[in-house]
Enzyme design. Structure first.
Site, PDB file in Angstrom:
ATOM      1  N   HIS A 130      34.741  57.944  82.020  1.00  0.00           N
ATOM      2  CA  HIS A 130      33.454  57.527  81.424  1.00  0.00           C
ATOM      3  C   HIS A 130      32.640  56.731  82.430  1.00  0.00           C
ATOM      4  CE1 HIS A 130      31.142  56.237  77.593  1.00  0.00           C
ATOM      5  NE2 HIS A 130      30.403  55.974  78.648  1.00  0.00           N
ATOM      6  N   HIS A 137      28.462  56.602  84.399  1.00  0.00           N
ATOM      7  CA  HIS A 137      27.074  57.075  84.466  1.00  0.00           C
ATOM      8  C   HIS A 137      26.623  56.867  85.905  1.00  0.00           C
ATOM      9  CE1 HIS A 137      26.784  57.131  80.038  1.00  0.00           C
ATOM     10  NE2 HIS A 137      27.518  56.034  80.084  1.00  0.00           N
ATOM     11  N   LYS A 172      28.526  65.142  74.980  1.00  0.00           N
ATOM     12  CA  LYS A 172      28.656  63.732  74.605  1.00  0.00           C
ATOM     13  C   LYS A 172      27.844  63.487  73.342  1.00  0.00           C
ATOM     14  CE  LYS A 172      28.451  59.012  75.180  1.00  0.00           C
ATOM     15  NZ  LYS A 172      27.640  58.315  76.184  1.00  0.00           N
ATOM     16  N   HIS A 183      30.854  58.695  71.646  1.00  0.00           N
ATOM     17  CA  HIS A 183      30.673  57.239  71.676  1.00  0.00           C
ATOM     18  C   HIS A 183      30.826  56.728  70.248  1.00  0.00           C
ATOM     19  CE1 HIS A 183      28.032  53.534  72.135  1.00  0.00           C
ATOM     20  NE2 HIS A 183      27.817  53.837  70.875  1.00  0.00           N
ATOM     21  N   HIS A 216      34.900  53.989  73.820  1.00  0.00           N
ATOM     22  CA  HIS A 216      34.783  52.581  73.378  1.00  0.00           C
ATOM     23  C   HIS A 216      35.826  52.244  72.310  1.00  0.00           C
ATOM     24  CE1 HIS A 216      31.208  52.832  75.746  1.00  0.00           C
ATOM     25  NE2 HIS A 216      30.618  53.648  74.891  1.00  0.00           N
ATOM     26  N   ASP A 262      32.779  52.994  81.877  1.00  0.00           N
ATOM     27  CA  ASP A 262      31.336  52.819  81.627  1.00  0.00           C
ATOM     28  C   ASP A 262      30.629  52.185  82.818  1.00  0.00           C
ATOM     29  OD1 ASP A 262      29.094  53.380  80.144  1.00  0.00           O
ATOM     30  OD2 ASP A 262      29.481  51.923  78.554  1.00  0.00           O
TER      31      ASP A 262
HETATM   32  N1  ARG Z   1      27.564  51.818  76.586  1.00  0.00           N
HETATM   33  C1  ARG Z   1      28.223  50.951  75.652  1.00  0.00           C
HETATM   34  C2  ARG Z   1      27.266  50.530  74.547  1.00  0.00           C
HETATM   35  O1  ARG Z   1      26.135  50.311  74.833  1.00  0.00           O
HETATM   36  C3  ARG Z   1      28.722  49.747  76.364  1.00  0.00           C
HETATM   37  C4  ARG Z   1      29.606  48.878  75.574  1.00  0.00           C
HETATM   38  C5  ARG Z   1      30.080  47.774  76.439  1.00  0.00           C
HETATM   39  N2  ARG Z   1      30.862  46.790  75.761  1.00  0.00           N
HETATM   40  C6  ARG Z   1      32.149  46.876  75.557  1.00  0.00           C
HETATM   41  N3  ARG Z   1      32.742  45.870  75.013  1.00  0.00           N
HETATM   42  N4  ARG Z   1      32.839  47.923  75.893  1.00  0.00           N
HETATM   43  O2  ARG Z   1      27.640  50.431  73.438  1.00  0.00           O
END
Ligand code: ARG
Length: 408
Positions: A65, A67, A186, A227, A247, A319
């Site tokens: 994961h 970007h 996705k 997600h 996540h 991420d």
């Molecule tokens: N791209 C994810 C979102 O915006 C990032 C989350 C980041 N935080 C975490 N605790 N993993 O939801």
């Protein structure tokens, strides 16, 4: 014309066989062209071998994961000033940075304007160095959802490239993404932390919409990553048949049971919370996102521990882009702090990831017949997993991209 095959030998202090957990002492790995053709232990080191004293050989690392086309200094409203074309060039920079840190394979989950497709193709054409990429194109989600662009008022007509409402509209988006070169799909099953006006705990795409996406994607021989932070959205995504949940912040007993039953893989980005809460404000992250992160990060780490204890299949997903590319490997030590053994953390970033991609014949371990994606780290990651941050040697597809020990 086929390039002449060249035989390379690589020797190190030890090698980790991630499939069995066995440590091979004084290994010599033989590479012919782009494939591994032999692995020996305690043998003679052939003349001309690449010698990597003091290091441990592990398979090329796989982050499921990222970007690459985004940077950690273009958060919030700063993002609006970056075109997709510009972001493809950002991707070229970050692809090189990631490969240099030992990540030879990545899934890029969400990019506007198919900048990720262009990036993948440029890497595959040999124009620029970078990991093997599996890319999704624009993330598919509801109007006003996590994968829409909610930063501007109505008169700007800003709509995310993957916005779709209703099962047939979602199917059409899946088809469109595949048409323009996506390798996988996705979805945004819930709200998120970084998006404006969305709630991480709230489900967004409906079960029927996700079922439509999964059917369409699986019919076409590809996979779906969803997600999902909130429990209801996680369960709906699993029930719809997605291949991975990203996540997975708010897991409960039933979500764990469903993931095991359906064979759903979890990709939990448990490092990034540290960056968001310490550097996020300076990086332009919206105040509401900082507030949401305070509610999500800790819970996600508890969920991670729970999922590890229950034996759910996990992959390494960082991420990166929310935090700077190249720092991906910092997550390894957190995965161990929150319940994995060092070997499990390595498996998450190698063999488990290869399986999720359906590439276990070619990737994920140092085995005869597989592609030569190899990394050497100084020290022994089974004793101290943080050495994964010190990559000294990187080979991808049989080609050496980095060797800090060249003089030996
Ligand atoms: N791209 C994810 C979102 O915006 C990032 C989350 C980041 N935080 C975490 N605790 N993993 O939801």
């Amino acid at each position: 014309s086929t390039p002449a095959l060249a035989i390379t030998h690589i020797s190190a202090d030890r090698m980790i066989d991630v499939e069995t957990g066995k440590v091979i002492e004084a290994p010599v790995v033989t590479v012919d062209g782009n494939r591994i053709t032999a692995v020996t232990a305690n043998g003679e080191v052939p003349e001309g071998a690449i010698r990597l004293p003091g290091t441990t050989l592990v398979p090329g690392l796989m982050d499921m994961h990222v970007h690459l086309t985004g940077d950690a200094h273009t958060h919030g409203y700063r993002r609006l000033a970056v075109s997709s074309v510009r972001s493809a060039l950002t991707g070229a920079k970050n692809a090189r940075i990631s490969l240099d840190k030992g990540f030879t394979t990545m899934r890029n989950l969400g990019a506007g304007g198919y900048a990720d497709v262009a990036l993948r193709d440029a890497i595959n054409d040999g124009d620029i160095p970078g990991p093997r990429l599996f890319v999704s194109g624009p993330s598919i989600g509801i109007t006003g959802g996590h994968c829409d662009n909610n930063l501007l008022p109505v008169e700007y007509d800003a709509v995310g490239g993957g916005v779709a409402d209703g099962p047939w509209a979602v199917r059409a988006k899946v088809r469109e993404n595949l048409k323009y070169g996506a390798d996988l799909i996705k979805l945004c099953a819930t709200g998120g932390v970084m998006s404006k006006g969305t709630e991480p705990g709230a489900q967004q795409l409906a079960l029927e919409e996700m079922q439509a996406a999964v059917t369409e994607a699986h019919n076409r021989g590809t996979t779906v990553a969803a997600h999902a932070h909130g429990t209801a959205g996680i369960k709906a995504a699993i029930r719809a048949g997605v291949d991975s949940v990203e996540h997975a912040s708010f897991l409960d007993k039933e979500a764990i049971r469903l993931a095991k039953k359906h064979g759903t893989v979890l990709s939990m980005d448990i490092y990034v919370t540290e960056y968001i809460l310490s550097e996020g404000e300076k990086a332009g992250i919206l105040p509401e996102s900082l507030e949401k992160e305070r509610r999500v990060g800790g819970k996600q780490r508890e969920s991670f521990r729970y999922a590890v204890e229950e034996g759910v299949k996990m992959v390494f997903g960082s991420d990166a882009a929310v935090y700077p590319h190249g720092q991906n490997a910092r997550q390894f030590s957190r995965m161990v702090t929150f319940g994995m053994t060092p070997l499990q953390a390595l498996q998450a970033s190698t063999i488990n990831a290869a399986e999720l991609l359906g590439k276990q014949e070619d990737l994920g371990s140092i085995r005869v017949g597989k592609l030569a994606d190899l990394v050497a780290v100084s020290g022994n990651p089974l004793e101290d997993i943080s050495v994964m941050e010190n990559v000294q040697f990187v080979m991808k597809d049989g080609k050496v991209f980095k060797n800090t020990l060249k003089n030996f």
